[in-house]
Structures are given as C-alpha cells and as structure tokens.
Design an enzyme around this catalytic site. Sequence first.
Site, PDB file in Angstrom:
ATOM      1  N   HIS A 135       0.820  -1.213   0.000  1.00  0.00           N
ATOM      2  CA  HIS A 135       0.000   0.000   0.000  1.00  0.00           C
ATOM      3  C   HIS A 135       0.859   1.270   0.000  1.00  0.00           C
ATOM      4  O   HIS A 135       1.905   1.345   0.638  1.00  0.00           O
ATOM      5  CB  HIS A 135      -0.930   0.014   1.222  1.00  0.00           C
ATOM      6  CG  HIS A 135      -0.188   0.054   2.540  1.00  0.00           C
ATOM      7  ND1 HIS A 135       0.205   1.225   3.149  1.00  0.00           N
ATOM      8  CD2 HIS A 135       0.252  -0.945   3.338  1.00  0.00           C
ATOM      9  CE1 HIS A 135       0.836   0.966   4.265  1.00  0.00           C
ATOM     10  NE2 HIS A 135       0.886  -0.367   4.404  1.00  0.00           N
ATOM     11  N   HIS A 144      12.487  -1.281 -12.728  1.00  0.00           N
ATOM     12  CA  HIS A 144      12.309  -2.736 -12.784  1.00  0.00           C
ATOM     13  C   HIS A 144      12.303  -3.289 -11.365  1.00  0.00           C
ATOM     14  O   HIS A 144      13.315  -3.208 -10.657  1.00  0.00           O
ATOM     15  CB  HIS A 144      13.449  -3.355 -13.601  1.00  0.00           C
ATOM     16  CG  HIS A 144      13.269  -4.813 -13.902  1.00  0.00           C
ATOM     17  ND1 HIS A 144      13.915  -5.424 -14.956  1.00  0.00           N
ATOM     18  CD2 HIS A 144      12.543  -5.790 -13.304  1.00  0.00           C
ATOM     19  CE1 HIS A 144      13.585  -6.707 -14.987  1.00  0.00           C
ATOM     20  NE2 HIS A 144      12.757  -6.944 -13.986  1.00  0.00           N
TER      21      HIS A 144
END
Length: 205
Positions: A135, A144
């Site tokens: 979250h 990446h």
Amino acid sequence: MTKQLAIVGASGHGKVIADIAEQLGFTVKFYDDAYPSKTNIEHWPIQGTCADLIALHTTPIDFVVAIGNNDIRLQKIQLLQQNNFNLITLIHPTAVISKYAVIAQGTVVFAGAVINAFAKVGVGCIINTSAVVEHDCIIGDFTHICPNVALAGGVIVGSKSWVGIGSQVRQLITIGDNCLIGAGSTVVKNIPNNVTVFGSPAVPR
C-alpha cells in the site's frame, strides 16, 4: 476481432510478455534490432527491427517493449510514441491489483505479483513474477522490480532504478533514481540517486 500487439525485444523477458499477451487475447509479433541475424524466438518469427515496425505499419498498432535494460526500454518507448504507436499495459490474469492502485501505460505486471491499495506505478515499469508492491508505494517511470521483491508500505522507488531479485525494502524507505539494489538485499535506510547497494543490510558498493 483479434488484437495485434507488437513486442519490441526478442528475449527471455519477451517470451514471458508474449505468453501474458496471448492469455489476454492478443496475437503477437516480435521485433528486435538483432534481425536479420536473429530470425525467431522459440516458435515466434521476428518480423524485423524496430525501424521496420515503424516502416511497415502506416496505421500504428499497440506495442510493449520487452527489454529489461531501463534506459533502452525508455528509448524504444519514446521512439514508438513519437511515431504515434499505442503503448499499452499488460497485467497477467493471476496478478492481484487493488482497485485503488494506479498503473501507468507501458508497465507489465507478471504472474503472481501483488499491487496493493493506493500504490502508484509509473510508465514503462516491470513488476516481475511474484513481486509485492504494498500500500501507498510509489514506483517511478521505467523502473524494474524483479521477481520476489517485497516493498513494504509507503516505499518510494525513483525512476530507472532496479530492485534485484528477492530483495526486501522496509516500510517508508526512499530509493532514488538510477539506483541498483543487488539481488537478495535488505534495504533499511534511504538510498540517494545513482547509488548501487548490496547486502543485508544493504550498503553502497
């Protein structure tokens, strides 16, 4: 009508993206600048170079760039967007994405990945197999996140960074732009821009 997708980059990474795309109903065509010395990847023929893709399609089609190198992925995406090709997002059917998460164009989310509530993922990112983006995380453009990475709540990762396979990042940590986090590292302190770290705890190398 079958949807067509151009995949730029005929590599192992490209194979996985092609598999995701086909599961989502696309017919894929590969393009790679190694053509014609390289003419196929597994059973998929390579149609030509990135320049050939632009030349062959007077009506631009959907595309993704399957290149792990962040800088090259950025360059190819910018080139094709300048030629009005349509950059799309691909999300594997088994990925778990909160309805409150935001994922920008050109990002590919692999099998088993989790992106939780109010996380924001930038343009052209890779969220690789079984990565967890908790979250309120913010992932910068062209970054990446490798397989089995775990980013705890509120982590910020800058643009064009690389978080190596199996790494863990403590909650509320900030990792700067153009950083490299080595495989299996544990990040417990903020990392400034342009720094490479390894280890548990991760330290500059």
